[in-house]
Design an enzyme around this catalytic site. Structure first.
Site, PDB file in Angstrom:
ATOM      1  N   HIS A  53      26.566  -8.339 -13.169  1.00  0.00           N
ATOM      2  CA  HIS A  53      26.435  -6.873 -13.096  1.00  0.00           C
ATOM      3  C   HIS A  53      25.321  -6.439 -12.146  1.00  0.00           C
ATOM      4  O   HIS A  53      24.783  -5.346 -12.281  1.00  0.00           O
ATOM      5  CB  HIS A  53      26.222  -6.295 -14.506  1.00  0.00           C
ATOM      6  CG  HIS A  53      27.425  -6.461 -15.394  1.00  0.00           C
ATOM      7  ND1 HIS A  53      27.401  -6.258 -16.754  1.00  0.00           N
ATOM      8  CD2 HIS A  53      28.709  -6.806 -15.108  1.00  0.00           C
ATOM      9  CE1 HIS A  53      28.610  -6.489 -17.261  1.00  0.00           C
ATOM     10  NE2 HIS A  53      29.408  -6.825 -16.286  1.00  0.00           N
ATOM     11  N   GLY A 100      23.845 -13.323 -27.067  1.00  0.00           N
ATOM     12  CA  GLY A 100      23.320 -11.952 -26.980  1.00  0.00           C
ATOM     13  C   GLY A 100      24.245 -10.981 -26.275  1.00  0.00           C
ATOM     14  O   GLY A 100      23.783 -10.036 -25.646  1.00  0.00           O
ATOM     15  N   THR A 101      25.541 -11.227 -26.404  1.00  0.00           N
ATOM     16  CA  THR A 101      26.483 -10.251 -25.826  1.00  0.00           C
ATOM     17  C   THR A 101      27.521  -9.860 -26.868  1.00  0.00           C
ATOM     18  O   THR A 101      27.969 -10.704 -27.654  1.00  0.00           O
ATOM     19  CB  THR A 101      27.150 -10.771 -24.534  1.00  0.00           C
ATOM     20  OG1 THR A 101      28.156  -9.821 -24.121  1.00  0.00           O
ATOM     21  CG2 THR A 101      27.784 -12.138 -24.683  1.00  0.00           C
ATOM     22  N   CYS A 148      26.280   4.279   3.183  1.00  0.00           N
ATOM     23  CA  CYS A 148      26.549   3.261   4.218  1.00  0.00           C
ATOM     24  C   CYS A 148      26.390   1.839   3.684  1.00  0.00           C
ATOM     25  O   CYS A 148      26.637   0.886   4.411  1.00  0.00           O
ATOM     26  CB  CYS A 148      25.680   3.491   5.449  1.00  0.00           C
ATOM     27  SG  CYS A 148      23.938   3.062   5.225  1.00  0.00           S
ATOM     28  N   ASN A 206      22.914  -9.307 -17.489  1.00  0.00           N
ATOM     29  CA  ASN A 206      21.674  -8.538 -17.485  1.00  0.00           C
ATOM     30  C   ASN A 206      21.207  -8.263 -16.062  1.00  0.00           C
ATOM     31  O   ASN A 206      21.370  -9.086 -15.170  1.00  0.00           O
ATOM     32  CB  ASN A 206      20.582  -9.278 -18.263  1.00  0.00           C
ATOM     33  CG  ASN A 206      20.972  -9.462 -19.718  1.00  0.00           C
ATOM     34  OD1 ASN A 206      21.887  -8.796 -20.192  1.00  0.00           O
ATOM     35  ND2 ASN A 206      20.295 -10.344 -20.418  1.00  0.00           N
ATOM     36  N   VAL A 207      20.585  -7.090 -15.909  1.00  0.00           N
ATOM     37  CA  VAL A 207      20.135  -6.669 -14.579  1.00  0.00           C
ATOM     38  C   VAL A 207      18.611  -6.756 -14.457  1.00  0.00           C
ATOM     39  O   VAL A 207      18.039  -6.375 -13.447  1.00  0.00           O
ATOM     40  CB  VAL A 207      20.606  -5.213 -14.289  1.00  0.00           C
ATOM     41  CG1 VAL A 207      22.123  -5.145 -14.225  1.00  0.00           C
ATOM     42  CG2 VAL A 207      20.062  -4.217 -15.312  1.00  0.00           C
ATOM     43  N   ASN A 249      24.100 -15.079 -31.842  1.00  0.00           N
ATOM     44  CA  ASN A 249      24.027 -13.628 -32.012  1.00  0.00           C
ATOM     45  C   ASN A 249      23.759 -13.349 -33.492  1.00  0.00           C
ATOM     46  O   ASN A 249      24.490 -13.849 -34.344  1.00  0.00           O
ATOM     47  CB  ASN A 249      25.376 -13.000 -31.596  1.00  0.00           C
ATOM     48  CG  ASN A 249      25.286 -11.504 -31.376  1.00  0.00           C
ATOM     49  OD1 ASN A 249      24.680 -10.788 -32.163  1.00  0.00           O
ATOM     50  ND2 ASN A 249      25.886 -11.038 -30.305  1.00  0.00           N
ATOM     51  N   CYS A 272      21.260   6.667   7.420  1.00  0.00           N
ATOM     52  CA  CYS A 272      22.312   7.689   7.417  1.00  0.00           C
ATOM     53  C   CYS A 272      21.985   8.908   6.559  1.00  0.00           C
ATOM     54  O   CYS A 272      22.778   9.846   6.499  1.00  0.00           O
ATOM     55  CB  CYS A 272      23.638   7.069   6.969  1.00  0.00           C
ATOM     56  SG  CYS A 272      23.731   6.797   5.187  1.00  0.00           S
TER      57      CYS A 272
END
Ligand code: OAD
Length: 246
Positions: free
Chosen positions: A118, A187-188, A129, A101-102, A213, A150
């Protein structure tokens, strides 16, 4: 809900526990998963929105999509599943939390060490850059920010399809899978590699592997125990029993 004794006994004896989480852990916080019928990939195309090619062909669209997700995440809070997992960090000699999870909700719940396979959606860097970007991201019309060094396009620190996972996080996740006594996959869908190989790696190395799950996955039949409940129900119950008995 019945938590099998065999799992509690294994946990009582365990010195080393590892947990892999996926989007389902944040579902009860109101964040959509990817592959459920109402998940993000039912509505959006991952090749367009979560790949290097997608960003190169339409960076503004990809940026807006991630800003939409940042908005949802900023409005959500950790749920009882996140808090129970954070509690478990202090219950074993060695404990490793690995997440796909992000959203950083594990950290918000109090988990101190999290291997983010992730990346995360909170930080950004320059696509050209690679320098970290700490400037303003909330621009009028969700305009794509530019790198002050940049002039390149700014992108979120997430891992896109076709990109390498952060090497240190993946190495440490593999070491944890190999060394743990009990491994949880929570949960995956266990569809995305290399994360999906971790439960099998743990099992091959002698760990007792538990899946949490509410739905069946490609891994369910291989799990030593499958708890078909939402993580926000199952994980607090496991922690409650352990605290009572340990
Ligand atoms: P998926 O959307 O593939 O799977 C989510 C899983 O969570 C499903 O198996 C659901 O049954 C389960 N689930 C739903 N609600 C739940 C709940 N309350 N408690 C427990 N489980 C629940 O999400 P991931 O497996 O995390 O990668 O997906 C892996 C990667 O694919 C993501 O990190 C993302 C995505 O494409 C990238 O963007 C690189």
């Amino acid at each position: 809900m019945i938590i099998p004794d065999v799992l509690i006994n294994r946990l009582k004896k365990a010195n080393n526990v590892a947990i892999l989480t996926g989007a389902g852990v944040s579902a009860e916080s109101g964040i959509k998963t990817f592959r459920d019928p109402d998940g993000l990939w039912a509505k959006f195309d991952p090749r367009e929105l979560a790949s290097v090619d997608g960003f190169m062909s339409n960076p503004q669209l990809v940026w807006e999509w991630y800003q939409m997700r940042v908005g949802v995440i900023n409005d959500s809070k950790p749920n009882p599943g996140h808090f129970a997992i954070a509690d478990m960090e202090n219950m074993f000699d060695v404990f490793t939390l690995i997440t796909q999870n992000v959203d950083r909700l594990h950290q918000q719940a109090g988990s101190k060490k999290v291997l983010e396979l992730h990346g995360n959606i909170v930080e950004n860097h320059c696509f050209s850059c690679k320098k970290p970007f700490n400037g303003e991201t909330n621009l009028p019309d969700q305009q794509l920010p530019k790198c002050p060094e940049c002039g390149g396009n700014i992108r979120p620190n997430v891992v896109w399809f076709g990109e390498m996972l952060p090497v240190a996080a993946l190495n440490n996740a593999e070491l944890a899978a190999e060394a743990c006594d009990v491994f949880f996959t929570i949960g995956t869908s266990t569809e995305v590699y290399p994360a999906a190989s971790l439960p099998l790696m743990a099992q091959r190395n002698g760990a007792f592997v538990v899946e949490v799950n509410p739905n069946q996955t490609s891994f369910s039949k291989k799990a030593d125990v499958q708890l078909a409940y939402p993580s926000g129900i199952a994980m607090p119950e496991i922690v409650r029993i352990l605290k009572e008995q340990k």
